[in-house]
Write a protein that holds these residues in place. Structure first.
Motif, mmCIF file in Angstrom:
data_model
loop_
_atom_site.group_PDB
_atom_site.id
_atom_site.type_symbol
_atom_site.label_atom_id
_atom_site.label_comp_id
_atom_site.label_asym_id
_atom_site.label_seq_id
_atom_site.Cartn_x
_atom_site.Cartn_y
_atom_site.Cartn_z
ATOM 1 N N TRP A 65 0.828 -1.206 0.000
ATOM 2 C CA TRP A 65 0.000 0.000 0.000
ATOM 3 C C TRP A 65 0.868 1.264 0.000
ATOM 4 O O TRP A 65 0.644 2.177 -0.805
ATOM 5 C CB TRP A 65 -0.942 -0.008 1.195
ATOM 6 N N ASP A 66 1.839 1.334 0.879
ATOM 7 C CA ASP A 66 2.699 2.517 0.932
ATOM 8 C C ASP A 66 3.556 2.641 -0.339
ATOM 9 O O ASP A 66 3.844 3.751 -0.793
ATOM 10 C CB ASP A 66 3.616 2.454 2.157
ATOM 11 N N THR A 67 3.955 1.517 -0.908
ATOM 12 C CA THR A 67 4.716 1.555 -2.155
ATOM 13 C C THR A 67 3.855 2.112 -3.278
ATOM 14 O O THR A 67 4.319 2.907 -4.109
ATOM 15 C CB THR A 67 5.216 0.147 -2.528
ATOM 16 N N THR A 68 2.589 1.719 -3.317
ATOM 17 C CA THR A 68 1.674 2.232 -4.340
ATOM 18 C C THR A 68 1.479 3.731 -4.187
ATOM 19 O O THR A 68 1.503 4.479 -5.168
ATOM 20 C CB THR A 68 0.312 1.515 -4.241
ATOM 21 N N LYS A 69 1.300 4.197 -2.951
ATOM 22 C CA LYS A 69 1.136 5.638 -2.716
ATOM 23 C C LYS A 69 2.389 6.394 -3.144
ATOM 24 O O LYS A 69 2.308 7.483 -3.725
ATOM 25 C CB LYS A 69 0.833 5.903 -1.239
ATOM 26 N N PHE A 70 3.547 5.824 -2.847
ATOM 27 C CA PHE A 70 4.810 6.450 -3.259
ATOM 28 C C PHE A 70 4.871 6.557 -4.782
ATOM 29 O O PHE A 70 5.270 7.593 -5.336
ATOM 30 C CB PHE A 70 5.981 5.626 -2.734
ATOM 31 N N GLY A 71 4.471 5.486 -5.474
ATOM 32 C CA GLY A 71 4.480 5.501 -6.939
ATOM 33 C C GLY A 71 3.537 6.547 -7.509
ATOM 34 O O GLY A 71 3.873 7.235 -8.483
#
Length: 316
Positions: A290-296
């Motif tokens: 989830w946090d990786t997706t938000k970062f992307g």
């Protein structure tokens, strides 16, 4: 490294202090991390799979101080890369490399693979940092020459474990070596050869050298704790990036110790940018999907906003 039931739970500093944490990230390199686990007071960790990838070569490095302006010295902000490929070896660079590693101090100067760069001339059109002096008027410059070198050439001069000083390693005085006089003579031979190579390509620097300080893979092993003085950690070979077992072994998530992560050049690719990028990748994997997706998404938004800004400038 502190373990609790096979899980990483902190680190023990050299002075004995304990720092506890839910997760630990090691950026000291693959083999150095495994050595820390093996030497720990904790219960034994399952041994690693024998890694096929060896350590990379190290460097003999000449750091040279020059007296004169860049124009006087005939230098600029470019980096010169020398590959031993000429008529003498049929323009076969690999044969030239093999000849050099077989007799590094005996091959002709033209057969020495090297990089020559001038850190002090980078940004030549600007000003010297912290001084109101145009770069073109600076009369002191630095040069660095890098030559690949094998650990075995210098291993016999490294003090036995426990013989060396465990105090701060951030600055000289120089390290006491085994066979000190012999080691100093070898460093002097390297200094003479690398200066001759340097003057061959930059003849205006003759008589302009203030000093030349030579370091070896043993220097990297001491000050940077680089295993076998490796210049870029694990060697950069095809197998390291395609062999499934190798990939699992060097994955940022440690395959045998829960809560232990790795980052740095051994876990993505050598080079300053890629080594730093591995830290971002490891952090994102630790944070989860989830946090990786938000970062992307945030990264994509910044890129789109940047491109819109460029378009507005071009239209105006």
């Amino acid at each position: 490294m502190l373990l609790d039931g096979g899980r990483a739970c902190g680190v023990r500093l050299s002075n004995g202090d304990l720092i506890r944490a839910k997760r630990v990230v090691s950026a000291v390199g693959y083999r150095a991390t495994e050595a820390l686990l093996a030497s720990s007071d904790n219960p034994p960790v399952p041994p690693p799979m024998p890694l096929k990838t060896k350590q990379s070569a190290g460097f003999v490095m000449a750091n040279i101080a020059l007296n004169g302006t860049a124009r006087d010295l005939g230098i600029d902000d470019s980096t010169l890369w020398l590959q031993p490929a000429d008529e003498a070896n049929g323009f076969d660079a690999l044969a030239g490399e093999r000849a050099f590693f077989a007799d590094p101090l005996g091959v002709p100067l033209t057969q020495i693979p090297a990089g020559i760069t001038f850190p002090s001339v980078k940004g030549r059109d600007g000003y010297v940092p912290d001084r109101d002096v145009p770069q073109s008027e600076c009369v002191h410059h630095s040069c660095q020459i890098l030559v690949p070198a094998e650990w075995k050439w210098f291993e016999e001069y490294v003090p036995a474990k426990g013989d060396d000083d465990e105090s701060s390693r951030h600055a000289p005085p120089h390290v006491a070596r085994r066979k000190q006089e012999e080691y100093d003579r070898i460093k002097e031979r390297w200094s003479v050869r690398l200066l001759a190579l340097f003057h061959q390509h930059y003849p205006k620097t003759i008589g302009r050298v203030e000093f030349c300080d030579v370091s070896t893979p043993a220097t990297l092993a001491y000050y940077l704790r680089a295993v076998h003085g490796a210049g870029v950690g694990l060697d950069v070979t095809p197998g390291r990036f395609v062999d499934p077992e190798e990939l699992r072994e060097v994955d940022p998530r440690h395959p045998r110790v829960e809560g232990l992560w790795r980052a740095g050049q051994d876990h993505l690719m050598c080079g300053q940018v890629m080594a730093a990028a591995s830290g971002i990748i490891t952090a994102l994997r630790m944070r989860g999907t989830w946090d990786t997706t938000k970062f992307g998404v945030r990264t994509l938004r910044l890129l789109l906003e940047s491109s819109d800004g460029d378009a507005s400038i071009s239209r105006s």
